[in-house]
Motif scaffolding. Structure first.
Motif, PDB file in Angstrom:
ATOM      1  N   MET A  78      11.803  -0.516  -1.531  1.00 45.93           N
ATOM      2  CA  MET A  78      11.012  -1.818  -1.392  1.00 45.93           C
ATOM      3  C   MET A  78      12.029  -2.861  -1.025  1.00 45.93           C
ATOM      4  SD  MET A  78       8.206  -2.065  -4.115  1.00 45.93           S
ATOM      5  CE  MET A  78       6.496  -1.238  -4.099  1.00 45.93           C
ATOM      6  N   ALA A  79      13.051  -3.170  -1.682  1.00 46.84           N
ATOM      7  CA  ALA A  79      14.170  -4.003  -1.694  1.00 46.84           C
ATOM      8  C   ALA A  79      14.732  -3.858  -0.173  1.00 46.84           C
ATOM      9  CB  ALA A  79      15.053  -3.863  -2.872  1.00 46.84           C
ATOM     10  N   ALA A 125       0.823  -1.297   0.051  1.00 45.69           N
ATOM     11  CA  ALA A 125      -0.036  -0.122  -0.025  1.00 45.69           C
ATOM     12  C   ALA A 125       1.058   1.312   0.048  1.00 45.69           C
ATOM     13  CB  ALA A 125      -0.868   0.127   1.135  1.00 45.69           C
ATOM     14  N   ALA A 126       0.429   2.483  -0.354  1.00 46.80           N
ATOM     15  CA  ALA A 126       0.675   3.799  -0.341  1.00 46.80           C
ATOM     16  C   ALA A 126      -0.084   4.281   0.343  1.00 46.80           C
ATOM     17  CB  ALA A 126       1.251   4.139  -1.760  1.00 46.80           C
ATOM     18  N   THR A 174       3.520  -0.619 -10.683  1.00 49.61           N
ATOM     19  CA  THR A 174       2.663  -1.920 -10.826  1.00 49.61           C
ATOM     20  C   THR A 174       2.331  -2.915  -9.963  1.00 49.61           C
ATOM     21  OG1 THR A 174       4.348  -3.148 -12.090  1.00 49.61           O
ATOM     22  CG2 THR A 174       3.192  -1.624 -13.473  1.00 49.61           C
ATOM     23  N   THR A 175       3.413  -2.799  -9.040  1.00 51.42           N
ATOM     24  CA  THR A 175       3.207  -3.697  -7.773  1.00 51.42           C
ATOM     25  C   THR A 175       2.592  -3.227  -6.653  1.00 51.42           C
ATOM     26  OG1 THR A 175       5.452  -2.949  -6.770  1.00 51.42           O
ATOM     27  CG2 THR A 175       5.570  -4.750  -8.238  1.00 51.42           C
ATOM     28  N   LEU A 176       2.122  -2.082  -6.835  1.00 51.16           N
ATOM     29  CA  LEU A 176       1.072  -1.304  -5.751  1.00 51.16           C
ATOM     30  C   LEU A 176      -0.242  -2.005  -5.817  1.00 51.16           C
ATOM     31  CD1 LEU A 176       1.233   0.854  -3.381  1.00 51.16           C
ATOM     32  CD2 LEU A 176       0.246   2.565  -5.305  1.00 51.16           C
ATOM     33  N   HIS A 199      -5.375   2.727 -10.296  1.00 52.64           N
ATOM     34  CA  HIS A 199      -5.805   2.319  -9.084  1.00 52.64           C
ATOM     35  C   HIS A 199      -6.750   3.236  -8.373  1.00 52.64           C
ATOM     36  CE1 HIS A 199      -1.392   1.151  -9.214  1.00 52.64           C
ATOM     37  NE2 HIS A 199      -1.756   0.436  -8.314  1.00 52.64           N
ATOM     38  N   ASP A 200      -7.403   2.565  -7.725  1.00 53.72           N
ATOM     39  CA  ASP A 200      -8.859   3.233  -6.921  1.00 53.72           C
ATOM     40  C   ASP A 200      -7.825   3.747  -5.954  1.00 53.72           C
ATOM     41  OD1 ASP A 200     -10.763   2.226  -8.438  1.00 53.72           O
ATOM     42  OD2 ASP A 200     -10.993   0.412  -7.434  1.00 53.72           O
ATOM     43  N   VAL A 201      -8.629   5.180  -5.445  1.00 53.10           N
ATOM     44  CA  VAL A 201      -7.958   5.874  -4.472  1.00 53.10           C
ATOM     45  C   VAL A 201      -8.977   6.064  -3.256  1.00 53.10           C
ATOM     46  CG1 VAL A 201      -6.800   8.031  -3.832  1.00 53.10           C
ATOM     47  CG2 VAL A 201      -6.444   7.128  -5.928  1.00 53.10           C
TER      48      VAL A 201
END
Length: 239
Positions: free
Chosen positions: A120-121, A3-4, A43-45, A72-74
């Motif tokens: 992320m890494a 998520a963000a 794309t991974t979100l 994306h839906d926000v």
């Protein structure tokens, strides 16, 4: 779940503008729109949460989100009285119990995909990771009387940026501890540190500025012009 949480709940007093800083325009688009578009390209979100002042919820739906037509839906969430409270509101809006979450300033529109990937890494060893850049100026510690108290070793100092990424369980617990003990911080890494967590640092990006003053806005326009000259925003952001 990845998520963000994009935090855009500030009043923007330092910008000295008639509108909030996140809504000022860069290349005929609000700063916040640039930020959202950058995360939408990830794309991974899985989930995108936007936190704005309560009075702006309807305006943001119509003037920020609708024109963007994001993939994306926000989830739009009302902010709190402080950045820390706004982040807590954003975290509470996430339906998942586990996963990782990026927390990002809405007025940092120049976040490249490679920076998101780096954070992320870096999150897995400790459950907490942030980007930061080395300090380049000589750092002076100054007392209340305007006199220098000491000179800090800039080799050990780095300037924190966002997105800051955490295990969702870790950062929710850290925010609970901060509230219980009355701790207030200006970023989420500090909240995690206060809760006793170890936070890893990966190299940040000098273009990834936080736009808070009129001078920052001038610099932002120069950065965007440079990106456009070097192949357009898509290449620059994804690089």
């Amino acid at each position: 779940m990845i998520a963000a949480v994009i935090v855009a709940g500030g009043s923007g007093r330092r910008m000295q503008a008639t509108v909030r800083k996140q809504y000022l325009e860069l290349d005929e688009q609000p700063i916040l729109a640039h930020t959202l578009a950058a995360f939408d390209r990830c794309t991974t979100l899985d989930t995108l949460v936007l936190v704005v002042p309560e009075d702006d919820l309807g305006w943001c739906r119509g003037h920020i989100l609708a024109p963007l037509d994001l993939a994306h839906d926000v989830c739009l969430v009302k902010g709190g009285l402080s950045r820390q409270e706004s982040v807590a509101n954003g975290l509470a809006a996430l339906a998942a119990d586990e996963g990782i979450v990026m927390i990002h300033d809405g007025v940092r529109p120049f976040v490249r995909q490679r920076l998101i990937r780096a954070v992320m890494a870096g999150v897995s060893p400790t459950g907490a990771c942030i980007p930061a850049i080395p300090a380049t100026d000589t750092l002076k510690q100054v007392g209340g009387n305007g006199m220098i108290v000491g000179t800090l070793d800039r080799r050990t100092i780095q300037l924190a940026q966002t997105p800051q990424m955490f295990s969702l369980v870790l950062i929710r617990n850290a925010h609970r501890i901060a509230v219980d003990k009355g701790f207030v911080a200006t970023d989420d890494a500090s909240v995690a540190e206060f809760a006793g967590e170890r936070v890893r640092v990966v190299p940040g990006d000098r273009d990834n500025i936080k736009i808070t003053t009129p001078d920052d806005l001038i610099l932002a326009r120069a950065i965007l012009a440079g990106w456009n000259e070097n192949g357009g925003s898509a290449e620059s952001v994804q690089g």
